[in-house]
Design a protein around this motif. Structure first.
Motif, mmCIF file in Angstrom:
data_model
loop_
_atom_site.group_PDB
_atom_site.id
_atom_site.type_symbol
_atom_site.label_atom_id
_atom_site.label_comp_id
_atom_site.label_asym_id
_atom_site.label_seq_id
_atom_site.Cartn_x
_atom_site.Cartn_y
_atom_site.Cartn_z
ATOM 1 N N PHE A 264 90.987 84.798 26.666
ATOM 2 C CA PHE A 264 91.512 83.530 25.228
ATOM 3 C C PHE A 264 90.271 83.244 24.651
ATOM 4 N N ILE A 265 88.791 83.112 25.580
ATOM 5 C CA ILE A 265 88.043 82.574 24.605
ATOM 6 C C ILE A 265 87.761 83.284 23.141
ATOM 7 N N CYS A 266 87.477 84.833 23.801
ATOM 8 C CA CYS A 266 87.043 86.126 22.795
ATOM 9 C C CYS A 266 88.395 86.114 21.579
ATOM 10 N N LEU A 267 89.676 85.540 22.478
ATOM 11 C CA LEU A 267 90.896 85.240 20.785
ATOM 12 C C LEU A 267 90.486 84.287 20.426
ATOM 13 N N MET A 268 90.101 83.430 20.673
ATOM 14 C CA MET A 268 90.021 81.603 20.059
ATOM 15 C C MET A 268 89.271 82.230 19.080
ATOM 16 N N ILE A 269 88.254 83.345 19.283
ATOM 17 C CA ILE A 269 87.028 83.189 18.363
ATOM 18 C C ILE A 269 87.233 83.928 17.135
ATOM 19 N N LEU A 313 86.051 92.336 19.131
ATOM 20 C CA LEU A 313 86.216 91.524 19.570
ATOM 21 C C LEU A 313 87.901 91.009 20.368
ATOM 22 N N ALA A 314 88.272 91.000 19.435
ATOM 23 C CA ALA A 314 90.214 91.375 19.742
ATOM 24 C C ALA A 314 90.314 92.050 20.809
ATOM 25 N N TYR A 315 90.116 93.619 21.127
ATOM 26 C CA TYR A 315 90.160 94.806 22.104
ATOM 27 C C TYR A 315 89.091 94.156 23.377
ATOM 28 N N TRP A 354 101.972 87.012 29.655
ATOM 29 C CA TRP A 354 101.555 89.026 29.927
ATOM 30 C C TRP A 354 102.459 89.123 28.667
ATOM 31 N N THR A 355 103.771 88.365 28.647
ATOM 32 C CA THR A 355 104.409 88.316 26.572
ATOM 33 C C THR A 355 103.754 88.366 25.453
ATOM 34 N N ILE A 356 102.509 87.281 25.765
ATOM 35 C CA ILE A 356 101.912 87.653 24.648
ATOM 36 C C ILE A 356 100.564 88.749 24.439
ATOM 37 N N PHE A 357 100.595 88.617 25.139
ATOM 38 C CA PHE A 357 99.390 90.145 25.290
ATOM 39 C C PHE A 357 99.830 91.297 25.398
ATOM 40 N N LEU A 358 101.180 91.595 25.679
ATOM 41 C CA LEU A 358 101.177 92.479 25.347
ATOM 42 C C LEU A 358 102.505 92.873 24.066
ATOM 43 N N THR A 359 103.108 92.203 23.965
ATOM 44 C CA THR A 359 103.931 91.861 21.992
ATOM 45 C C THR A 359 102.366 91.624 21.230
ATOM 46 N N GLY A 360 100.969 91.287 21.394
ATOM 47 C CA GLY A 360 100.223 91.673 20.712
ATOM 48 C C GLY A 360 99.726 92.947 20.322
ATOM 49 N N VAL A 361 99.573 93.606 21.690
ATOM 50 C CA VAL A 361 98.920 94.658 21.976
ATOM 51 C C VAL A 361 99.864 95.069 21.131
ATOM 52 N N GLY A 362 101.359 95.555 22.058
ATOM 53 C CA GLY A 362 102.267 96.334 20.606
ATOM 54 C C GLY A 362 102.107 96.420 19.781
ATOM 55 N N ALA A 363 102.309 94.950 18.903
ATOM 56 C CA ALA A 363 102.858 94.578 17.751
ATOM 57 C C ALA A 363 101.146 95.651 16.445
ATOM 58 N N LEU A 364 100.637 95.496 17.521
ATOM 59 C CA LEU A 364 99.003 96.615 17.250
ATOM 60 C C LEU A 364 99.354 98.007 16.783
ATOM 61 N N VAL A 365 99.874 98.366 17.866
ATOM 62 C CA VAL A 365 99.850 99.982 18.259
ATOM 63 C C VAL A 365 100.886 100.690 17.379
ATOM 64 N N PHE A 366 102.220 99.455 16.757
ATOM 65 C CA PHE A 366 104.144 99.775 16.019
ATOM 66 C C PHE A 366 102.791 99.987 14.667
#
Length: 423
Positions: A264-269, A313-315, A354-366
């Motif tokens: 969360f600290i990384c994603l806040m940055i 950093l997001a990764y 889980w929903t936030i992280f998986l949809t964040g990664v999924g949105a990037l991939v798609f």
């Protein structure tokens, strides 16, 4: 001659307590095993034995104002070793669940947060807001799954055929993302402000601990800094919960929490860099510093190149978050329900993150793959999840990030627990 003390139990409170996870408290026969084995409980008036008595007697005022419910980190040692299966750890967890519902204002939100049926109206709020925005923008762009190109002259996305997928084009940040989440953030701060104020007011009525030989009482700010340094950044309390008999899942619990916190600290940055770059660039151009404004805007411009340091950093944040979630979910799934239970609050929080992280990664991939028909719906769900996490934070289990921090700091101030460096 002794005085007669009349106890008036609050039976409604007892039923509410049982409903949120304290259903086994009547099995307790006051052997004090729980207080003896707890690695965190102070020697003076230890918990959770006294809380079990107060709960059995229905002493609501004693329990809801009890600072000790926040000192427990729910390691489950007391419940594992309870000879009667009374689950004292679940009782303290249930008390915190009740506190989440009632500390902050607008208790209707807390009530809705306490059950799966209440999630529909809470989720409907962001779903409708961003659903309306999607419909409007679909009408403007001529497609529900548009592609864009960036117009550097206007610093805005322009819908074109055979362009790129841009979430900021379908959900313009200036008019939909930033204003809405800005308002949500202020709403969250207001909720925590009122909740913390109510908490400290209740704590003031608690008896103070006086330590022989102690110097002047430290100020609250110094205690807060000490709590952040030790209990938050180093997770010392979680580590203290483990002993030589702790199993692998318990040993990894502290690591899972810590990795999720760092995520969360990384994603806040990352979010801060994007917001500062965008609005900082806009401000500089407004005051006539065009060149520097364009440079600053470029730093926060999205979508970023996959090799951008901010993107990297997001990764890292996504990886740490998924690792932490896997550790915490594995432990929760493998709990011995006869000794320690999971409540609705536990699973709601895990599912939402889980929903936030998986949809964040999924949105990037798609988006990278160019599958607009999947990228936009996944990002839409991501927006709903983030909205729910922030807007309802003071009433959810994740609210312990603030409430427990305040309680630990206050406990150090009055001498209930030692400062981190004194342990």
């Amino acid at each position: 001659m002794s005085n007669t003390v009349k106890v008036q139990p609050d039976l409604k409170f007892v039923k509410e307590l049982q409903a949120v996870g304290g259903d086994s408290l009547k099995k307790c026969y006051q052997c004090a095993t729980c207080s003896v084995v707890c690695p965190l409980s102070p020697a003076d008036s230890p918990y959770p034995r006294k809380e079990m008595v107060w709960a059995q007697w229905g002493l609501k005022d004693r329990l809801v104002n009890d600072i000790d419910i926040w000192l427990c980190h729910n390691c489950g040692t007391c419940s594992n070793l309870c000879p009667r299966g009374a689950k004292p750890g679940d009782l303290l967890s249930a008390l915190r669940n009740m506190a989440y519902r009632n500390l902050a204002p607008l208790p209707i939100i807390g009530k809705l947060m306490s059950s799966s049926s209440g999630m529909l109206p809470l989720a409907a709020i962001p779903a409708i807001i961003y659903g309306i925005i999607w419909v409007i923008m679909a009408g403007v762009t001529g497609s529900a799954f548009p592609t864009f190109e960036f117009d550097h002259a206007t610093h805005a996305w322009k819908a074109v055929e055979d362009g790129v997928i841009a979430f900021g084009g379908l959900f313009p940040g200036d008019y939909t993302i930033d204003p809405i989440f800005g308002a949500v953030f202020l709403f969250m701060l207001w909720g925590f402000y009122a909740g913390v104020r109510n908490m400290l007011k209740a704590f003031d009525a608690q008896p103070k601990t006086f330590i022989v030989g102690r110097k002047d009482e430290p100020c609250f700010i110094s205690c807060l800094i000490d709590t952040v340094k030790y209990e938050i950044l180093q997770h010392t309390q979680f580590n203290d919960c483990n002993d030589e008999d702790a199993d692998e899942l318990d040993a990894k619990r502290a690591g899972g929490h810590k990795m999720l916190m760092y995520a969360f600290i990384c994603l806040m940055i990352v979010t801060g860099v994007v917001a500062t770059g965008h609005w900082g660039g806009w401000f500089l151009r407004k005051i006539g510093v065009e060149g520097l404004g364009n440079i600053v805007s470029a730093i926060g411009h999205t979508p970023m190149p996959l090799w951008s340091p901010v993107k990297l950093l997001a990764y890292v944040g996504a990886g740490l978050g998924i690792y932490g979630l896997m550790a915490l979910t594995k432990r929760r799934v493998n709990l011995d329900q006869a000794k320690q239970s999971s409540s609705w609050y536990d699973w709601y929080l895990l599912t939402l993150i889980w929903t936030i992280f998986l949809t964040g990664v999924g949105a990037l991939v798609f988006r990278v793959l160019g599958v607009a028909v999947l990228a936009y719906p996944v990002y839409y769900v991501h927006l709903i999840g983030v909205f729910m996490l922030l807007a309802y934070l003071p009433w959810s289990k994740l609210g312990h990030l603030v409430y427990r921090t305040v309680a630990l700091s206050y406990a150090k101030k009055i001498g209930r627990i030692p400062m981190g460096a004194d342990k």
